[in-house]
Design a protein around this motif. Sequence first.
Motif, PDB file in Angstrom:
ATOM      1  N   SER A 146       0.817  -1.209   0.000  1.00 32.81           N
ATOM      2  CA  SER A 146       0.000   0.000   0.000  1.00 32.81           C
ATOM      3  C   SER A 146       0.856   1.267   0.000  1.00 32.81           C
ATOM      4  O   SER A 146       0.440   2.303  -0.511  1.00 32.81           O
ATOM      5  N   GLN A 147       2.040   1.212   0.584  1.00 33.69           N
ATOM      6  CA  GLN A 147       2.908   2.379   0.661  1.00 33.69           C
ATOM      7  C   GLN A 147       4.128   2.284  -0.256  1.00 33.69           C
ATOM      8  O   GLN A 147       4.983   3.156  -0.222  1.00 33.69           O
ATOM      9  N   LYS A 148       4.181   1.243  -1.089  1.00 32.83           N
ATOM     10  CA  LYS A 148       5.318   1.042  -1.977  1.00 32.83           C
ATOM     11  C   LYS A 148       6.628   1.117  -1.190  1.00 32.83           C
ATOM     12  O   LYS A 148       7.577   1.808  -1.565  1.00 32.83           O
ATOM     13  N   ALA A 149       6.642   0.428  -0.075  1.00 30.72           N
ATOM     14  CA  ALA A 149       7.799   0.484   0.818  1.00 30.72           C
ATOM     15  C   ALA A 149       8.015  -0.897   1.424  1.00 30.72           C
ATOM     16  O   ALA A 149       7.307  -1.858   1.127  1.00 30.72           O
ATOM     17  N   VAL A 150       9.029  -0.968   2.273  1.00 26.32           N
ATOM     18  CA  VAL A 150       9.403  -2.217   2.946  1.00 26.32           C
ATOM     19  C   VAL A 150       9.422  -1.947   4.444  1.00 26.32           C
ATOM     20  O   VAL A 150       9.941  -0.907   4.909  1.00 26.32           O
ATOM     21  N   LEU A 151       8.848  -2.853   5.198  1.00 25.79           N
ATOM     22  CA  LEU A 151       8.879  -2.754   6.652  1.00 25.79           C
ATOM     23  C   LEU A 151      10.064  -3.549   7.165  1.00 25.79           C
ATOM     24  O   LEU A 151      10.161  -4.763   6.959  1.00 25.79           O
ATOM     25  N   ALA A 152      10.986  -2.865   7.827  1.00 23.97           N
ATOM     26  CA  ALA A 152      12.181  -3.506   8.371  1.00 23.97           C
ATOM     27  C   ALA A 152      12.011  -3.684   9.872  1.00 23.97           C
ATOM     28  O   ALA A 152      11.632  -2.743  10.581  1.00 23.97           O
ATOM     29  N   VAL A 153      12.262  -4.898  10.331  1.00 32.36           N
ATOM     30  CA  VAL A 153      12.198  -5.222  11.759  1.00 32.36           C
ATOM     31  C   VAL A 153      13.626  -5.288  12.276  1.00 32.36           C
ATOM     32  O   VAL A 153      14.448  -6.059  11.761  1.00 32.36           O
ATOM     33  N   PHE A 154      13.919  -4.494  13.281  1.00 35.34           N
ATOM     34  CA  PHE A 154      15.270  -4.425  13.827  1.00 35.34           C
ATOM     35  C   PHE A 154      15.399  -5.340  15.039  1.00 35.34           C
ATOM     36  O   PHE A 154      14.407  -5.678  15.706  1.00 35.34           O
ATOM     37  N   ALA A 155      16.625  -5.742  15.296  1.00 34.13           N
ATOM     38  CA  ALA A 155      16.906  -6.649  16.408  1.00 34.13           C
ATOM     39  C   ALA A 155      16.615  -5.969  17.732  1.00 34.13           C
ATOM     40  O   ALA A 155      16.777  -4.755  17.891  1.00 34.13           O
TER      41      ALA A 155
END
Length: 548
Positions: free
Chosen positions: A270-279
Amino acid sequence: MLFSSCGFIREMTPFDQPSNIKNLFICCLWPSRLLRLWTCRRPRTRRNLLVGTACVIYLGFLVSQVGHVLPQHKGGHGKISSRSLQDAAQTPFLGIPLDGTLSPPNFQEPQLGSNGTLLPPNVVYITLRSKRSKPANIRGTVKPKRRKKNAIPLSYGQHFPKATFMGWEEAFAQQPGWATRAASTKGAAIALEARKYQLDEHGHKGMAVRERGHQRPGRISGAVKAQLQPEESNIRIYSESPPSWMSKDDILNMRMLADSPIESIQEVPSQKAVLAVFARGPSTTGTACNQGHCGIVKRPLDMSEVFAFHLDRILGLNRSLPSVSRRSEFFQGGQACPVILWDSSLSPTDNSTHSSVRLTWGQYQQLLKKKCWQNGKVPKAEWGCTEIHHHEWSKMALFDFLLQIYNRLDRNCCGFKPLKEDSCMQQGLKLKCNDQDAVDLTHIVQKRHDQRHLAFIDNKGFFDRNEDNLDFKILQGINEFPASAVSVLRSQRLREKLLQSLFLDKIYWESQGGRKGIEKLIDVIERRSKILLTYINAHGAKVLPMNE
């Protein structure tokens, strides 16, 4: 050659040359007197006494002559050195001030060595450097010289007990500006977690490093050991404390987004993006995004969101989410991309307008006239007010005008001439400007626990728009502006503050071409700020404190 003088024989030296004539003359006169004294009738003892006395007198005369000649010979070299030294002393040194600030040179007489040879004089060579102009140093942007600290070498794949590793954690906590980035591979998950974002009251000084093993399903089993390599953080603060407009939470979030290892990534279509999960640390509970350990990674074309975040903090609005630039092999082939903090406290939005409050342009203009919730007054039900405070619209309009963000208040690009690259042209929205009152506002988002205030999301600005094609529709209906922001625009210090603030983000600074590229962006904002101030004066808009 031997020279005899009145019965005395000595070797002739060059020192006797000046007195040769005098010695010959004396020796020519003495034989007659000696014969006369020798032949006279006098006792032999008296004659011997006279001869001895004469010899002693002559010997003294010779000694005096030799002693007089030797200093002259030695002084020959001394005179030459003294003359050269005097000439050197009289010659002015170019570039050295003669006002007494520098002490005169101390020339010493040449000294003789043990074998009689002259020792070379002590010469001091002075190199004069011409002054060169440098650009003005902005406070906090010059890295000070620091004493090197011994780092603890670690070998790859070496396992250490927990007690030893916690000892290193305390050691690294004393070193400011260090970040820890874990090495990752396709067949193994990341095994280190960097939590170095503890700031003391003087600035950023702390960093805690914890080791944790992680195993992804379907991957290689077992804990993956990685090498711990302390590196300099991508958020650089060289002064004792961060800029005053940045809070401690801002610095913590910026360091987390810029330096924390990426644990996993998910696509957000939906946002043309990537969700990054950090440690995260092992003591944290709940999902990573609920704990503030997620970030939205956008395209390199959206890099202006980083600039927008810093401008928001400098103007004292504090409505945008922390944003940094970051490079990673997981997205865009290692190019610098903006990473925006995922805030789980934002109210849910719909898919069409991406807003937590559904408003059209006509409804929005009516809310501006009613001044909802201003001065603590509860609005009437028939006014149709939302929970959003009236001052929030003024802050958003000022912010959007400086960056020319049109997707919130002018989605269809009705207030300016768009380019082919603009989203309104690509979606064909430019043709729908006949009934502007029915056009929906987009990206109007609140927070769940604070419905009175807005959160500025999707802050992509445009720096390539000319001054004669600015979107003034953004300012329509706004008669009041925040005093904190207007005072910064009037103070002539906007450039200085932007340089100090943007210098914190190392990746963004380098991706924009360093200071030269940043200055060009600031030039655009300064010109727009002058236009905005002229607009405020021409329309008689009020400047009010809006820090409720």
